[in-house]
Each structure stands twice: as C-alpha cells, then as structure tokens.
Scaffold this motif. Structure first.
Motif, short mmCIF file in Angstrom:
data_model
loop_
_atom_site.label_atom_id
_atom_site.label_comp_id
_atom_site.label_asym_id
_atom_site.label_seq_id
_atom_site.Cartn_x
_atom_site.Cartn_y
_atom_site.Cartn_z
N ILE A 131 0.87 -1.18 0.00
CA ILE A 131 0.00 0.00 0.00
C ILE A 131 0.90 1.23 0.00
N LYS A 132 0.67 2.13 -0.93
CA LYS A 132 1.48 3.34 -1.02
C LYS A 132 0.81 4.48 -0.25
N VAL A 133 1.60 5.19 0.55
CA VAL A 133 1.11 6.35 1.30
C VAL A 133 1.88 7.58 0.85
N ILE A 134 1.16 8.58 0.39
CA ILE A 134 1.77 9.84 -0.03
C ILE A 134 1.30 10.92 0.94
N GLN A 135 2.27 11.60 1.55
CA GLN A 135 1.92 12.65 2.51
C GLN A 135 2.31 14.01 1.96
N SER A 136 1.38 14.96 2.06
CA SER A 136 1.62 16.31 1.55
C SER A 136 2.70 17.02 2.35
N LYS A 137 3.37 17.94 1.72
CA LYS A 137 4.44 18.70 2.38
C LYS A 137 3.85 19.69 3.38
N PHE A 138 4.70 20.10 4.30
CA PHE A 138 4.31 21.11 5.29
C PHE A 138 4.31 22.48 4.62
N ILE A 139 3.23 23.21 4.80
CA ILE A 139 3.13 24.56 4.26
C ILE A 139 3.08 25.52 5.44
N SER B 107 19.17 36.58 17.70
CA SER B 107 18.98 36.35 16.27
C SER B 107 18.22 35.05 16.07
N VAL B 108 17.17 35.11 15.29
CA VAL B 108 16.31 33.96 15.05
C VAL B 108 16.24 33.66 13.56
N LYS B 109 16.42 32.37 13.19
CA LYS B 109 16.33 31.96 11.79
C LYS B 109 15.02 31.21 11.58
N ALA B 110 14.30 31.57 10.55
CA ALA B 110 13.03 30.93 10.23
C ALA B 110 13.02 30.55 8.76
N THR B 111 12.47 29.38 8.44
CA THR B 111 12.39 28.90 7.06
C THR B 111 10.94 28.56 6.75
N GLY B 112 10.50 28.92 5.54
CA GLY B 112 9.11 28.67 5.18
C GLY B 112 8.95 28.24 3.74
N SER B 113 7.87 27.52 3.50
CA SER B 113 7.50 27.17 2.13
C SER B 113 6.63 28.25 1.51
N ILE B 114 6.44 29.32 2.26
CA ILE B 114 5.70 30.50 1.82
C ILE B 114 6.56 31.73 2.16
#
Length: 527
Positions: free
Chosen positions: A219-227, A247-254
C-alpha cells in the motif's frame, strides 16, 4: 476385522466416558464456588500464560508468538482432552512448566477446534486451540494508495485473516503500526499512525502487509508537504530588566513576515536577511527593550498573502528583584492576581506589565462583595476607567490615577471619595450609598474632594430605609456648580460648604437641590 472394529468402538466409548467424567469433575469443582476467583477453587490454584492458540494450516501460531503455554500452579497438574490432532510436549508437570503443542497440517478443508483442560487438584483452566485449513486474508475497504495531509493522522484497515499481522512493515519510520483488538481473532483492525510532515516536501512510503507470504500486499502512502514556517532553535526566550537581542532563523515554504502580538510594543523584530525562492530562509533580530516590569509578549510569523499566524516565538522579561508592595484586602488582591495584573511573592505583590498598561479595571459581583479596601489601586497609573460595585468599601482614592476619565461607583457604602486633579467633571451615585449584598452596610455621610468636579448627584428617592446619610461635605470641590442631594429618608441634616461656596449659593451661582424637608437656611453650613 471384527476384533479390530470392536477394539475401535471400545476406544471410542472410553474416550467419551473419559470426557463425561472430566466434565462432571469440573462441574463438581466449580459448583462450590460460584464466583470467579482467578483460578482458585478450594485450596488449589492454576493459571495459563494464554487461554487460546490460533494456528494456520501448517500448525504455526497466528499473532507472532510460539505454540507454547506456560502453566502457573500451586501443585502438580495434568492435561485432559482430545489431543488426537494437536500433540502436547508433556501431559503433566509442575509450576512453571511450558507445554509446546505440535499440530499436523490441516488438510480437512474445514476449521477445527479443541478445548483442553489443565487440572491442578480441584482447580482447572481451559485452553482453546483453533486451526484454519488454509491461509486466509480478506481486506475490507482498502485501496492501493492513500493520501495523507501534512498534519498526519491515522489509517485503519480491517482484515479477516489467520496469518500473523505483525509481519506487516513500513518502509519509513514516520509510519507506525498498531494492532487493535485480540490478535487471536480472525477479524483484526490494523492501524497505521502517520507522523506530521515537518519537511517542505511531499514524501512517500510503502506499507507491506503479510510480507514474505503469497498474500503479500503493498500500500502506497503519499503525505503532503508542510506549508508554513519553521523556527530553527528555541521558540521562547527570557530576558532580564536590561533587555537584549537574539537572532532567530526561520524557514518557510511561503514568503512570510514578522508581526507583534498585542501588548508587545516593547519588542522589536527586524528582518536582517532573506534567501531562497521556493523555500525561503530569513533571519530576524528580536530585541527586548529594557524595562522594570515582568511581562510576556510574542513575535509571530505570517504569510505575506494572509493573516493567519504560522508560528510564534514567546518573549518574556523578568525582574528578579521587583518592587514589592502590600495589598491589605486579600479579596481585592485575589481579583488583581486573577487578572494577571499582579503576582504574589513573599506574602507581598509586584506589578506585572499587564497591570501597568491596563486602561480599565472593574471590581463587581458577589465574588468580590467582601472587599473593604481598595489600597493598591493607586499603582494602576494608566487606568482611564474604573468601576467599583457591590462591596463594602467606604473610601475610594483615585487621585493618583490621573488618567481616569470614567468613574462608576455604585451599590457600596461610599463615605469618602478623593478625586484630586483627575479630569472628571461630573459624578453620580443615585440610590447607591449602601452595600448591594448587605443593605445593612450604609453610608452615614459623604465627603468628596476634586479640583475639577462641577456637578454631583447623590439622590436617594426610593426605599428610604436604605438611606442613612446625615451630612455631606463638598468643601474640597472649589469648581462645583451643582449639588443634587434629594434624599427622601429625611435623615440628611447638614451640607458643609466653604464661605466662597456659601456666597456662590446665596448669589445663585451654586445650585443645591435637596428634599423638601431639608431646611437650607440652617442646613447649609460653612465649615
């Protein structure tokens, strides 16, 4: 041939007779003790490590365990029952003996089952052994692939099988398998728990069920990326009274920006760098300014195209040696603590930032009806409105709350109101100079001082029995132009004024309204 049939019939009769005697013995053993005593009947005791074995067609145990039963007993035990197709390694033993059962291949084409009894004196336990004629797997409502949201979740599969479900496995450690219910049951629920996806990429895993058998299923499971936005490092920082910068580092898909939470004006978040297009990484200098208040705030990071906060960093500032003060009235202090305006320390209190910046404060209701003192109110220097009702306070001093513009004082036995220079020009307390929850607590007099008051209204025209005011003093109100003191109980005898106020009254520049029974010629008295 006749002799062989006779012997066989004799053996069958003896087996039947043995089973009848065995059942009778069990009935007698159990009839004297109707309750389940955990294996103890009379003076003996016996228990089994399992009370059921489920075997596949080749005699292997379903559920991943071995074909063994361990016996715990208080004395020697023996085994009874039909063991013609399922042979025990031993038929008797002592405490701790392990019995291994060997079953022939089931070629009957049908399920088969036998109940065996382990007997210890007058105590007994039943072991049920089932064997299926073939390997069975029947999936219910299952597809070849599943799509899971980034937040993760659960996938539950129902399967009817006599195979060992523990042979199922996943290709990635972010999916975990749990079996629900009795593993010896032919119908089992298998649950796969999918962790939240904290990466910025879609990911895929394979669940292999009944691996290595002819009935293996993938069974294949595909999980969506974190947005959203992910913070590298701590999500909370604490500063002292001198403040500081982190100093704070933040990374986003938006693409995102920083915003300050309410009451966080003492925090600054300045973006210092930005890289990437699809996956964007930014750094921020978060600065806590110096301050003597214990306070908390937050910096949020939100998408440029929306307002929903994606992630938050908590900022707190703590004064290790705050100014401590006393609040004599415990109930009043309780109210301020509940509002998180003050914090208790060493039987005293210190001011929180939320109390320092508070612009309104309300003390009202039965919960706080026992309050007799408002000492400590003077520390709330940014109040613009204050309400006090339904308690036993007789003195209210708001002279140090210089920003107050709205003052509501009702249903308590107020006798002294000190307003100082606050910019309030009108005060009204109609019918209310007594305690709401205990009307035996009434004002005997009323004194008010204010440099700005122009009108005072303290009428009492209903329920005269609650009115006990005998005199009113307005000598500390130089700007007053109107006093309405119409109190129908008839107990008011004196209104104290300055000579200047008496002159203004005589000249018609100061209005004094009273009950018709009040004698103004003798009752308006220069003090």
């Amino acid at each position: 041939m006749v002799m062989f049939n006779y012997i066989k019939q004799y053996d069958d009769r003896m087996k039947k007779l043995f089973m009848i005697l065995m059942s009778a013995a069990l009935f007698v053993c159990c009839s004297d003790d109707k309750e389940d005593t955990g294996g103890v009947v009379g003076n003996q005791e016996i228990s089994l490590s399992t009370e059921a074995l489920v075997l596949d067609m080749n005699g292997k145990t379903s559920g991943g365990s071995s074909n063994t039963v361990t016996i715990t007993s208080s004395a020697e035990w023996r085994l009874a029952g039909d063991v013609s197709w399922c042979t025990p390694s031993v038929a008797k033993g002592n405490n701790g003996t392990t019995v291994t059962f060997t079953a022939a291949t089931n070629e009957t084409g049908e399920n088969r089952e036998v109940n065996l009894y382990f007997i210890c004196g007058n105590a007994a336990r039943k072991l049920t052994i089932k064997q299926f004629p073939e390997e069975v797997v029947e999936f219910k409502n299952i597809g070849d692939s599943y799509t899971m949201a980034a937040a993760g979740g659960r996938m539950t599969i129902m399967v009817k099988t006599n195979l060992d479900t523990s042979t199922s496995e996943t290709s990635e450690d972010w999916i975990n398998l749990y079996r629900i219910g009795d593993p010896s049951s032919s119908e089992q629920w298998i649950q796969f728990v999918v962790d939240a996806n904290s990466t910025f990429y879609d990911r895929e895993a394979t669940i292999t069920m009944f691996k290595g058998t002819t009935l293996e299923k993938k069974i294949k499971v595909i999980q969506s990326k974190f947005i959203g936005v992910i913070i590298e490092g701590p999500k909370s920082y604490e500063f002292g009274v001198d403040g500081g910068t982190v100093s704070v580092k933040a990374t986003g898909s938006i693409d995102f920006k920083s915003i300050l939470a309410a009451n966080s004006a003492w925090i600054k978040a300045v973006e210092t760098s930005s890289t990437g297009t699809d996956i964007i990484t930014k750094t921020f200098d978060i600065t806590c300014e110096a301050g003597k208040w214990t306070r908390t705030g937050a910096v949020g990071f939100v998408a440029l195209s929306g307002s929903t906060t994606a992630v938050t960093i908590s900022i707190s500032q703590v004064d290790p040696n705050p100014e401590l003060f006393t609040i004599p009235d415990a109930t009043f202090a309780k109210r301020l603590v509940a509002l998180k305006h003050i914090t208790e320390k060493d039987n005293k209190y210190y001011m929180n930032y939320s109390g320092y910046i508070a612009t309104s404060l309300s003390i009202t209701g039965n919960t706080y009806s026992s309050i007799q003192s408002l000492e400590g109110l003077e520390r709330f220097v940014n109040l613009t409105s204050f309400t006090n009702e339904d308690n036993l306070v007789r003195k209210v001093d708001v002279s140090k709350n210089t920003k107050i513009r709205s003052l509501s004082l009702n249903y308590f036995p107020l006798e002294e109101l000190i307003m100082g220079d606050i910019n309030v020009t009108s005060f009204t307390a109609n019918n209310y100079l007594y305690a709401y929850y205990d009307n035996t607590k009434r004002s005997k007099s009323f004194t008010v001082s204010s440099s700005k008051l122009k009108t005072i209204t303290i009428n009492h025209t209903s329920n005269a029995t609650n009115d006990e005011v005998e005199w009113v003093d307005i000598t500390e109100c130089p700007a007053l132009t109107s006093l309405s003191c119409n109190r129908n109980s008839g107990k008011l005898k004196s209104i104290y004024v300055t000579q200047a106020q008496k002159d203004a009254y005589d000249a018609g520049k100061l209005s004094i309204i009273t009950n018709v029974n009040f004698d103004k010629s003798t009752g308006v008295i220069v003090k």
